[in-house]
Design a protein around this motif. Structure first.
Motif, PDB file in Angstrom:
ATOM      1  N   ILE A 209     -15.678  -3.056   1.477  1.00 10.43           N
ATOM      2  CA  ILE A 209     -15.960  -2.473   0.164  1.00 10.43           C
ATOM      3  C   ILE A 209     -14.776  -2.709  -0.773  1.00 10.43           C
ATOM      4  CG2 ILE A 209     -15.136  -0.179   0.911  1.00 10.43           C
ATOM      5  CD1 ILE A 209     -17.218   1.105  -0.911  1.00 10.43           C
ATOM      6  N   ARG A 210     -15.102  -3.008  -2.009  1.00 14.75           N
ATOM      7  CA  ARG A 210     -14.072  -3.219  -3.038  1.00 14.75           C
ATOM      8  C   ARG A 210     -14.693  -2.924  -4.391  1.00 14.75           C
ATOM      9  NH1 ARG A 210      -9.332  -6.659  -2.917  1.00 14.75           N
ATOM     10  NH2 ARG A 210      -9.898  -7.182  -0.796  1.00 14.75           N
ATOM     11  N   ASP A 211     -13.952  -2.231  -5.236  1.00 17.30           N
ATOM     12  CA  ASP A 211     -14.456  -1.871  -6.568  1.00 17.30           C
ATOM     13  C   ASP A 211     -15.855  -1.246  -6.503  1.00 17.30           C
ATOM     14  OD1 ASP A 211     -12.145  -2.845  -7.759  1.00 17.30           O
ATOM     15  OD2 ASP A 211     -12.964  -4.868  -7.911  1.00 17.30           O
ATOM     16  N   GLY A 212     -16.088  -0.430  -5.490  1.00 20.25           N
ATOM     17  CA  GLY A 212     -17.350   0.285  -5.391  1.00 20.25           C
ATOM     18  C   GLY A 212     -18.528  -0.535  -4.905  1.00 20.25           C
ATOM     19  N   ARG A 213     -18.258  -1.797  -4.568  1.00 21.51           N
ATOM     20  CA  ARG A 213     -19.364  -2.661  -4.110  1.00 21.51           C
ATOM     21  C   ARG A 213     -19.172  -3.052  -2.649  1.00 21.51           C
ATOM     22  NH1 ARG A 213     -21.517  -4.624  -9.047  1.00 21.51           N
ATOM     23  NH2 ARG A 213     -19.857  -4.967 -10.533  1.00 21.51           N
ATOM     24  N   LEU A 214     -20.278  -3.137  -1.944  1.00 24.93           N
ATOM     25  CA  LEU A 214     -20.238  -3.622  -0.571  1.00 24.93           C
ATOM     26  C   LEU A 214     -20.261  -5.147  -0.622  1.00 24.93           C
ATOM     27  CD1 LEU A 214     -20.307  -2.435   2.320  1.00 24.93           C
ATOM     28  CD2 LEU A 214     -22.750  -2.934   2.323  1.00 24.93           C
ATOM     29  N   LEU A 215     -19.171  -5.776  -0.164  1.00 21.46           N
ATOM     30  CA  LEU A 215     -19.049  -7.230  -0.288  1.00 21.46           C
ATOM     31  C   LEU A 215     -19.555  -7.968   0.939  1.00 21.46           C
ATOM     32  CD1 LEU A 215     -15.493  -7.626  -1.858  1.00 21.46           C
ATOM     33  CD2 LEU A 215     -17.708  -7.452  -3.016  1.00 21.46           C
ATOM     34  N   GLN A 216     -19.360  -7.372   2.117  1.00 22.94           N
ATOM     35  CA  GLN A 216     -19.746  -8.020   3.364  1.00 22.94           C
ATOM     36  C   GLN A 216     -20.146  -6.954   4.358  1.00 22.94           C
ATOM     37  OE1 GLN A 216     -15.902 -10.163   4.012  1.00 22.94           O
ATOM     38  NE2 GLN A 216     -17.238 -11.617   5.064  1.00 22.94           N
ATOM     39  N   LEU A 217     -21.021  -7.317   5.271  1.00 19.91           N
ATOM     40  CA  LEU A 217     -21.426  -6.392   6.324  1.00 19.91           C
ATOM     41  C   LEU A 217     -21.737  -7.216   7.571  1.00 19.91           C
ATOM     42  CD1 LEU A 217     -22.251  -3.436   7.041  1.00 19.91           C
ATOM     43  CD2 LEU A 217     -24.563  -4.016   6.303  1.00 19.91           C
TER      44      LEU A 217
END
Ligand code: ADP
Ligand code: ADP
Length: 227
Positions: A209-217
């Motif tokens: 998570i970065r800047d409130g967004r899920l980038l990878q899972l």
């Protein structure tokens, strides 16, 4: 059975978009680590799951039920923080028993005793039960704090950097113990950290998570082998 599904949740504080359209499912029995730098929105995500914050948009589902508008206390969730939040004047035993002694629960003392002793065994603090909380080392205090969550046997654990105040050696030791306990009990855990090693060692899946967004899972392997 316990699972949590976040569907497109957003939360803003004034001009700050703390969480942005985040969707994430924590499966039953999974150790999911939310990994990201300070300010990424990790704590806000946990507070949205507990109900301590309400999302501006989106929904929080627990076991398939929409709990977005339910009051915080109604959820069967235990929260472990970085700060120990123990009662310093109470013994380890009474600190562990405390969550079971609330008048609303009415757990009989012999059952409390059994659960406290089992929990202390699991965390290797059985010999400290009569000590006051203030007489413990940092690692022991953190075990008691984790024990206070375990003793309630909740369906979901949320952990917010619970090991970050410990030195490197203890952190490494407790990482492994937490993982062992999670496997042994089949607990569902959402654990947030900025520490990649913690994520790698404990997670069944990692959400970045970065800047409130899920980038990878993905699994630790998928995350670290991706370009
Ligand atoms: P993390 O846990 O990843 O460090 P947080 O969820 O605590 O991140 O914070 C995400 C962003 O939201 C940060 O910019 C933080 O300053 C802001 N924020 C969090 N809680 C509040 C609040 N109660 N009021 C104002 N801003 C907040
Ligand atoms: P008794 O020893 O007469 O059975 P209680 O069970 O009421 O007394 O416990 C007396 C105190 O000791 C209480 O504060 C209780 O919480 C605490 N206690 C009970 N069992 C243990 C234990 N195994 N280790 C440490 N403290 C305990």
């Amino acid at each position: 059975m316990a699972d949590v599904a976040l569907r497109n949740i957003s939360k803003r504080f004034g001009a700050t978009e703390a969480v942005r359209e985040l969707s994430l499912t924590i499966n039953d029995g999974e150790f999911l680590v939310l990994l990201g730098p300070s300010g990424a929105g990790k704590t806000t995500t946990l507070r949205l799951i507990t109900g301590l914050e309400k999302p501006d948009a989106g929904s929080v589902m627990i076991d398939g039920r929409d709990v977005t508008q339910d009051p915080p206390g109604s959820r069967d969730i235990a929260f472990v923080f970085q700060q120990y939040s123990l009662y310093p004047h109470l013994s380890v035993y009474d600190n562990l028993a405390f969550p079971l002694r609330s008048p609303a629960r009415r757990v009989p003392e012999p059952i409390i005793r059994k659960r406290v002793e089992q929990t202390a065994d699991l965390l290797h603090i059985a010999s400290k039960l009569n000590n006051r909380a203030t007489r413990l080392s940092g690692g022991e205090m953190q075990r008691v704090a984790i024990g206070r969550a375990l003793v309630r046997d909740p369906s979901i654990y949320l952990m917010d950097e619970p090991l970050s105040s410990l030195d490197a050696k203890l952190r490494a030791e407790l990482r492994l113990e937490l993982k062992r306990i999670q496997l042994e009990l089949g607990s569902t855990i959402l654990y947030v950290t900025h520490d990649q090693v913690e994520a790698m060692t404990m997670a069944s899946r990692i959400g970045v998570i970065r800047d409130g967004r899920l980038l990878q899972l993905g699994t630790p392997r998928e995350i670290y082998e991706s370009p």
